[in-house]
Design an enzyme around this catalytic site. Structure first.
Site, PDB file in Angstrom:
ATOM      1  N   SER A  15       0.822  -1.207   0.000  1.00 63.49           N
ATOM      2  CA  SER A  15       0.000   0.000   0.000  1.00 63.49           C
ATOM      3  C   SER A  15       0.863   1.267   0.000  1.00 63.49           C
ATOM      4  O   SER A  15       0.358   2.355  -0.224  1.00 63.49           O
ATOM      5  CB  SER A  15      -0.912   0.004   1.221  1.00 63.49           C
ATOM      6  OG  SER A  15      -0.137  -0.113   2.396  1.00 63.49           O
ATOM      7  N   TYR A  46      -4.389   1.115   3.640  1.00 63.65           N
ATOM      8  CA  TYR A  46      -5.328   0.036   3.338  1.00 63.65           C
ATOM      9  C   TYR A  46      -5.956  -0.497   4.639  1.00 63.65           C
ATOM     10  O   TYR A  46      -7.041  -1.039   4.638  1.00 63.65           O
ATOM     11  CB  TYR A  46      -4.614  -1.135   2.656  1.00 63.65           C
ATOM     12  CG  TYR A  46      -4.307  -0.963   1.188  1.00 63.65           C
ATOM     13  CD1 TYR A  46      -4.275   0.286   0.573  1.00 63.65           C
ATOM     14  CD2 TYR A  46      -4.039  -2.087   0.395  1.00 63.65           C
ATOM     15  CE1 TYR A  46      -3.970   0.407  -0.780  1.00 63.65           C
ATOM     16  CE2 TYR A  46      -3.754  -1.971  -0.950  1.00 63.65           C
ATOM     17  CZ  TYR A  46      -3.711  -0.719  -1.535  1.00 63.65           C
ATOM     18  OH  TYR A  46      -3.418  -0.608  -2.875  1.00 63.65           O
ATOM     19  N   GLY A  47      -5.201  -0.353   5.713  1.00 63.88           N
ATOM     20  CA  GLY A  47      -5.546  -1.033   6.971  1.00 63.88           C
ATOM     21  C   GLY A  47      -6.876  -0.647   7.575  1.00 63.88           C
ATOM     22  O   GLY A  47      -7.432  -1.389   8.385  1.00 63.88           O
ATOM     23  N   CYS A  77       1.900  -6.418   1.220  1.00 68.60           N
ATOM     24  CA  CYS A  77       1.035  -5.735   2.185  1.00 68.60           C
ATOM     25  C   CYS A  77       0.276  -6.788   3.001  1.00 68.60           C
ATOM     26  O   CYS A  77      -0.398  -7.665   2.433  1.00 68.60           O
ATOM     27  CB  CYS A  77       0.055  -4.849   1.420  1.00 68.60           C
ATOM     28  SG  CYS A  77      -1.162  -4.045   2.460  1.00 68.60           S
ATOM     29  N   ASN A  78       0.384  -6.702   4.298  1.00 74.18           N
ATOM     30  CA  ASN A  78      -0.308  -7.674   5.158  1.00 74.18           C
ATOM     31  C   ASN A  78      -1.823  -7.567   5.007  1.00 74.18           C
ATOM     32  O   ASN A  78      -2.527  -8.572   4.969  1.00 74.18           O
ATOM     33  CB  ASN A  78       0.059  -7.441   6.619  1.00 74.18           C
ATOM     34  CG  ASN A  78       1.413  -8.016   6.973  1.00 74.18           C
ATOM     35  OD1 ASN A  78       1.512  -9.092   7.523  1.00 74.18           O
ATOM     36  ND2 ASN A  78       2.475  -7.311   6.640  1.00 74.18           N
ATOM     37  N   THR A  79      -2.327  -6.336   4.947  1.00 75.53           N
ATOM     38  CA  THR A  79      -3.783  -6.146   4.864  1.00 75.53           C
ATOM     39  C   THR A  79      -4.322  -6.749   3.570  1.00 75.53           C
ATOM     40  O   THR A  79      -5.354  -7.439   3.569  1.00 75.53           O
ATOM     41  CB  THR A  79      -4.124  -4.642   4.941  1.00 75.53           C
ATOM     42  OG1 THR A  79      -3.435  -4.064   6.061  1.00 75.53           O
ATOM     43  CG2 THR A  79      -5.603  -4.432   5.114  1.00 75.53           C
ATOM     44  N   GLU A 156       5.215   6.757   9.096  1.00 75.81           N
ATOM     45  CA  GLU A 156       5.101   7.693   7.968  1.00 75.81           C
ATOM     46  C   GLU A 156       5.694   9.052   8.325  1.00 75.81           C
ATOM     47  O   GLU A 156       6.253   9.743   7.480  1.00 75.81           O
ATOM     48  CB  GLU A 156       3.628   7.873   7.587  1.00 75.81           C
ATOM     49  CG  GLU A 156       3.006   6.654   6.931  1.00 75.81           C
ATOM     50  CD  GLU A 156       3.425   6.498   5.475  1.00 75.81           C
ATOM     51  OE1 GLU A 156       3.427   7.497   4.757  1.00 75.81           O
ATOM     52  OE2 GLU A 156       3.768   5.366   5.080  1.00 75.81           O
ATOM     53  N   CYS A 188       2.768  -6.024   9.706  1.00 74.90           N
ATOM     54  CA  CYS A 188       2.503  -4.858   8.854  1.00 74.90           C
ATOM     55  C   CYS A 188       3.848  -4.450   8.277  1.00 74.90           C
ATOM     56  O   CYS A 188       4.859  -4.449   8.999  1.00 74.90           O
ATOM     57  CB  CYS A 188       1.915  -3.720   9.689  1.00 74.90           C
ATOM     58  SG  CYS A 188       1.804  -2.162   8.808  1.00 74.90           S
ATOM     59  N   THR A 189       3.863  -4.108   7.011  1.00 73.33           N
ATOM     60  CA  THR A 189       5.146  -3.844   6.358  1.00 73.33           C
ATOM     61  C   THR A 189       5.835  -2.579   6.874  1.00 73.33           C
ATOM     62  O   THR A 189       7.017  -2.382   6.622  1.00 73.33           O
ATOM     63  CB  THR A 189       4.953  -3.751   4.827  1.00 73.33           C
ATOM     64  OG1 THR A 189       3.748  -3.039   4.570  1.00 73.33           O
ATOM     65  CG2 THR A 189       4.871  -5.113   4.220  1.00 73.33           C
ATOM     66  N   HIS A 190       5.116  -1.734   7.580  1.00 71.98           N
ATOM     67  CA  HIS A 190       5.765  -0.550   8.171  1.00 71.98           C
ATOM     68  C   HIS A 190       6.545  -0.887   9.453  1.00 71.98           C
ATOM     69  O   HIS A 190       7.469  -0.168   9.819  1.00 71.98           O
ATOM     70  CB  HIS A 190       4.727   0.508   8.539  1.00 71.98           C
ATOM     71  CG  HIS A 190       4.244   1.331   7.387  1.00 71.98           C
ATOM     72  ND1 HIS A 190       3.541   0.813   6.334  1.00 71.98           N
ATOM     73  CD2 HIS A 190       4.366   2.662   7.137  1.00 71.98           C
ATOM     74  CE1 HIS A 190       3.243   1.786   5.485  1.00 71.98           C
ATOM     75  NE2 HIS A 190       3.735   2.919   5.955  1.00 71.98           N
TER      76      HIS A 190
HETATM   77  N1  DGL Z   1       1.085  -1.983   4.182  1.00 70.99           N
HETATM   78  C1  DGL Z   1       0.030  -2.150   5.150  1.00 70.99           C
HETATM   79  C2  DGL Z   1       0.120  -3.532   5.780  1.00 70.99           C
HETATM   80  O1  DGL Z   1       1.136  -4.192   5.704  1.00 70.99           O
HETATM   81  C3  DGL Z   1       0.101  -1.111   6.244  1.00 70.99           C
HETATM   82  C4  DGL Z   1      -0.228   0.279   5.824  1.00 70.99           C
HETATM   83  C5  DGL Z   1      -1.671   0.472   5.432  1.00 70.99           C
HETATM   84  O2  DGL Z   1      -2.558   0.543   6.308  1.00 70.99           O
HETATM   85  O3  DGL Z   1      -1.900   0.522   4.244  1.00 70.99           O
HETATM   86  O4  DGL Z   1      -0.857  -3.961   6.341  1.00 70.99           O
END
Ligand code: DGL
Length: 220
Positions: A15, A46-47, A77-79, A156, A188-190
């Site tokens: 995302s 996306y979350g 992206c995990n979501t 972020e 979550c990738t962050h």
């Molecule tokens: N990249 C999203 C994940 O890994 C986290 C950031 C988002 O909420 O988009 O779930």
């Protein structure tokens, strides 16, 4: 290390920029592969969005990468991995790898006491996918999952250490520690960008992020 020599182009999306933590590890491990990365920063996060929206975005992202002639797709992206992998497999015949199953497998393997914490976005945690896959690999595991919505905006903003980051991390992880977890999935990738701070706050806690499990999955 690349044992899939026939694959020369891999498409990877997230995302936003968080998936670059996965890309970095893959680039080092598979120097012969050309990676095309798509970070959908325009529609981040996306979350907090509905499963239907995540599925739509995921299909659009995949369609973009398919035009680049990739031979395998990685959903970093995990979501999106939590909600859209099934829909994606009906959209394309290409092999698709998501981040949740490999991360769940690694956490199941390295936990000594079987008490595993998971932090992620609201969408990832409410999907129950980490719990499902951890139980697939380790049926008796105790899984304690918590949505950690403040962590993505902190990353972020570049606030990955210091008082504010530590306070937010404690808010989510302290209750999981009270359950006796010895392993925490950074779902979550962050979150890998908070790894050092989390490690400092909870020495000895195993931290599982998305990058190395995906690398291991790709190397099979
Ligand atoms: N990249 C999203 C994940 O890994 C986290 C950031 C988002 O909420 O988009 O779930």
């Amino acid at each position: 290390m690349n044992s899939r020599p026939t694959i020369r182009r891999i498409g990877i999306f997230d995302s936003g920029a968080g998936g670059l933590t996965v890309l970095r590890v893959l680039r080092q491990s598979f120097p012969g592969v050309r990676f095309t990365y798509l970070g959908d920063t325009a529609r981040l996060p996306y979350g907090t969005k509905s499963a239907e929206t995540i599925i739509r975005y995921t299909i659009q992202n995949a369609a973009f990468l398919l035009k680049k002639k990739v031979e395998l797709l990685i959903v970093a992206c995990n979501t999106a991995s939590a909600h859209a992998l099934e829909s994606l497999s009906t959209f394309t015949q290409l092999p698709v790898i998501g981040v949740i199953k490999p991360g769940a497998q690694k956490a199941s393997l390295i936990s000594r006491n079987g008490s595993i914490g998971v932090i992620g976005t609201q969408g990832t945690v409410s999907s129950g996918m980490y719990r499902k896959f951890i139980h697939q690999y380790r049926p008796n595991a105790q899984v304690h999952a918590k949505a950690a919505p403040l962590l993505v905006p902190l990353v972020e903003e570049g606030l990955v250490s210091g008082e504010i980051a530590e306070g937010a991390i404690r808010l989510y992880v302290d209750p999981l520690m009270e359950h006796g977890i010895d392993t925490l999935v950074l779902g979550c990738t962050h979150y890998p960008l908070l790894r050092d701070t989390i490690g400092k706050l909870y020495p000895g806690l195993n931290l599982v992020d998305s990058a190395t499990p995906i690398r291991d999955e790709l190397a099979v």
